[in-house]
Design an enzyme around this catalytic site. Sequence first.
Site, PDB file in Angstrom:
ATOM      1  N   LEU A  11       0.827  -1.220   0.000  1.00  0.00           N
ATOM      2  CA  LEU A  11       0.000   0.000   0.000  1.00  0.00           C
ATOM      3  C   LEU A  11       0.861   1.270   0.000  1.00  0.00           C
ATOM      4  O   LEU A  11       0.916   2.009  -0.984  1.00  0.00           O
ATOM      5  CB  LEU A  11      -0.941  -0.027   1.218  1.00  0.00           C
ATOM      6  CG  LEU A  11      -1.880   1.164   1.369  1.00  0.00           C
ATOM      7  CD1 LEU A  11      -2.798   1.318   0.170  1.00  0.00           C
ATOM      8  CD2 LEU A  11      -2.713   1.009   2.653  1.00  0.00           C
ATOM      9  N   THR A  18       1.583   7.333   2.102  1.00  0.00           N
ATOM     10  CA  THR A  18       1.208   7.668   3.480  1.00  0.00           C
ATOM     11  C   THR A  18       2.442   7.919   4.348  1.00  0.00           C
ATOM     12  O   THR A  18       2.302   8.339   5.498  1.00  0.00           O
ATOM     13  CB  THR A  18       0.342   6.543   4.104  1.00  0.00           C
ATOM     14  OG1 THR A  18       0.860   5.286   3.680  1.00  0.00           O
ATOM     15  CG2 THR A  18      -1.102   6.663   3.668  1.00  0.00           C
ATOM     16  N   LYS A  46       9.887   2.939   6.380  1.00  0.00           N
ATOM     17  CA  LYS A  46       8.955   2.519   5.329  1.00  0.00           C
ATOM     18  C   LYS A  46       8.811   0.997   5.304  1.00  0.00           C
ATOM     19  O   LYS A  46       9.815   0.291   5.255  1.00  0.00           O
ATOM     20  CB  LYS A  46       9.412   3.040   3.961  1.00  0.00           C
ATOM     21  CG  LYS A  46       9.245   4.548   3.840  1.00  0.00           C
ATOM     22  CD  LYS A  46       9.579   5.040   2.446  1.00  0.00           C
ATOM     23  CE  LYS A  46       9.298   6.528   2.336  1.00  0.00           C
ATOM     24  NZ  LYS A  46       9.634   7.055   1.017  1.00  0.00           N
ATOM     25  N   GLY A  47       7.569   0.541   5.348  1.00  0.00           N
ATOM     26  CA  GLY A  47       7.300  -0.896   5.303  1.00  0.00           C
ATOM     27  C   GLY A  47       7.510  -1.606   6.632  1.00  0.00           C
ATOM     28  O   GLY A  47       7.252  -2.796   6.754  1.00  0.00           O
ATOM     29  N   ASN A 119      -4.108   0.189   9.325  1.00  0.00           N
ATOM     30  CA  ASN A 119      -5.082   1.216   8.920  1.00  0.00           C
ATOM     31  C   ASN A 119      -5.418   1.131   7.437  1.00  0.00           C
ATOM     32  O   ASN A 119      -5.966   2.082   6.874  1.00  0.00           O
ATOM     33  CB  ASN A 119      -4.513   2.611   9.216  1.00  0.00           C
ATOM     34  CG  ASN A 119      -4.332   2.851  10.709  1.00  0.00           C
ATOM     35  OD1 ASN A 119      -5.303   2.860  11.456  1.00  0.00           O
ATOM     36  ND2 ASN A 119      -3.096   3.024  11.149  1.00  0.00           N
TER      37      ASN A 119
HETATM   38  P1  B16 Z   1       0.201   1.282  10.757  1.00  0.00           P
HETATM   39  P2  B16 Z   1       3.044  -0.765   3.840  1.00  0.00           P
HETATM   40  C1  B16 Z   1       3.578   0.333   6.255  1.00  0.00           C
HETATM   41  O1  B16 Z   1       2.776   0.248   5.104  1.00  0.00           O
HETATM   42  C2  B16 Z   1       4.276   1.685   6.300  1.00  0.00           C
HETATM   43  O2  B16 Z   1       5.178   1.812   5.212  1.00  0.00           O
HETATM   44  C3  B16 Z   1       5.056   1.826   7.590  1.00  0.00           C
HETATM   45  O3  B16 Z   1       5.692   3.087   7.648  1.00  0.00           O
HETATM   46  C4  B16 Z   1       4.089   1.654   8.775  1.00  0.00           C
HETATM   47  O4  B16 Z   1       4.796   1.738  10.013  1.00  0.00           O
HETATM   48  C5  B16 Z   1       3.387   0.309   8.653  1.00  0.00           C
HETATM   49  O5  B16 Z   1       2.710   0.231   7.398  1.00  0.00           O
HETATM   50  C6  B16 Z   1       2.373   0.099   9.770  1.00  0.00           C
HETATM   51  O6  B16 Z   1       1.342   1.047   9.638  1.00  0.00           O
HETATM   52  O7  B16 Z   1       0.807   2.038  11.881  1.00  0.00           O
HETATM   53  O8  B16 Z   1      -0.864   2.051   9.995  1.00  0.00           O
HETATM   54  O9  B16 Z   1      -0.295  -0.076  11.178  1.00  0.00           O
HETATM   55  O10 B16 Z   1       4.207  -0.186   3.056  1.00  0.00           O
HETATM   56  O11 B16 Z   1       3.324  -2.156   4.376  1.00  0.00           O
HETATM   57  O12 B16 Z   1       1.752  -0.680   3.077  1.00  0.00           O
HETATM   58 MG    MG Z   2       5.542   0.102   1.119  1.00  0.00          MG
END
Ligand code: B16
Ligand code: MG
Length: 216
Positions: A11, A18, A46-47, A119
């Site tokens: 995502l 985001t 990131k990720g 989220n």
């Molecule tokens: P949340 P992805 C990740 O999204 C973000 O890149 C990372 O920065 C974030 O800490 C993680 O999701 C968790 O997000 O706090 O909303 O649960 O790249 O895996 O889509």
């Molecule tokens: Mg990503």
Amino acid sequence: MAIIKACIFDLDGVIVDTAVYHYKAWKRLANELGFDITEEQNENLKGVSRMHSLDLILQWGGVTKTEADKEELATRKNTWYVEMINKMTPDEILPGAKEFLQACIDAGLKTALGSASKNSETILNKVGIAHFFNAIIDGNKVSKPKPDPEVFLKGAEELGIPPEDCVVFEDAIAGVEAAHNGGMKAVGIGSPQVLTQADLVVSGLDKMTVEKLATL
Ligand code: B16
Ligand code: MG
């Protein structure tokens, strides 16, 4: 060469950006704790899952906290983050993402989301593209972070497609690794200098076509 039957999308960094909101919220938290974080440091988040991100930030700030305090800090950051993503609009979808999703559906391919975020449904609903996905696997459904392939394997399973017939779209090195660890192809979104292990790298989904899947 594989016959691709399903596309699984990360995502953040692939469909939407985001990272900018994560950065603002983490920065605010760090500032409350008496230090700052840079955009360069944010690249390393990131990720990465929420709790692991917090651990890294506390380490950078030289701060030690109890598990209970960490839960509270992560919740505080998430509240600010959710306030921001609740204001997201469809014009925040990255260039070409919606068009490529539609092209996949038109070609009879299955689609899934494979994200670390808890989220993801809020984000997909706010930008209006939840209906493009046959399956949504996110941080609420998995326990092992990328490069573990759990998130993508669950996606393939929910779609009913063998992993070897799936391709993952990822902007993070650990995500490309996770795809390969699961026996899937990986298209890197970003720079070939960074995503060296990907089977193909494009700068964004606006540079991707269904025809290019046949070359994987
Ligand atoms: P949340 P992805 C990740 O999204 C973000 O890149 C990372 O920065 C974030 O800490 C993680 O999701 C968790 O997000 O706090 O909303 O649960 O790249 O895996 O889509
Ligand atoms: Mg990503």
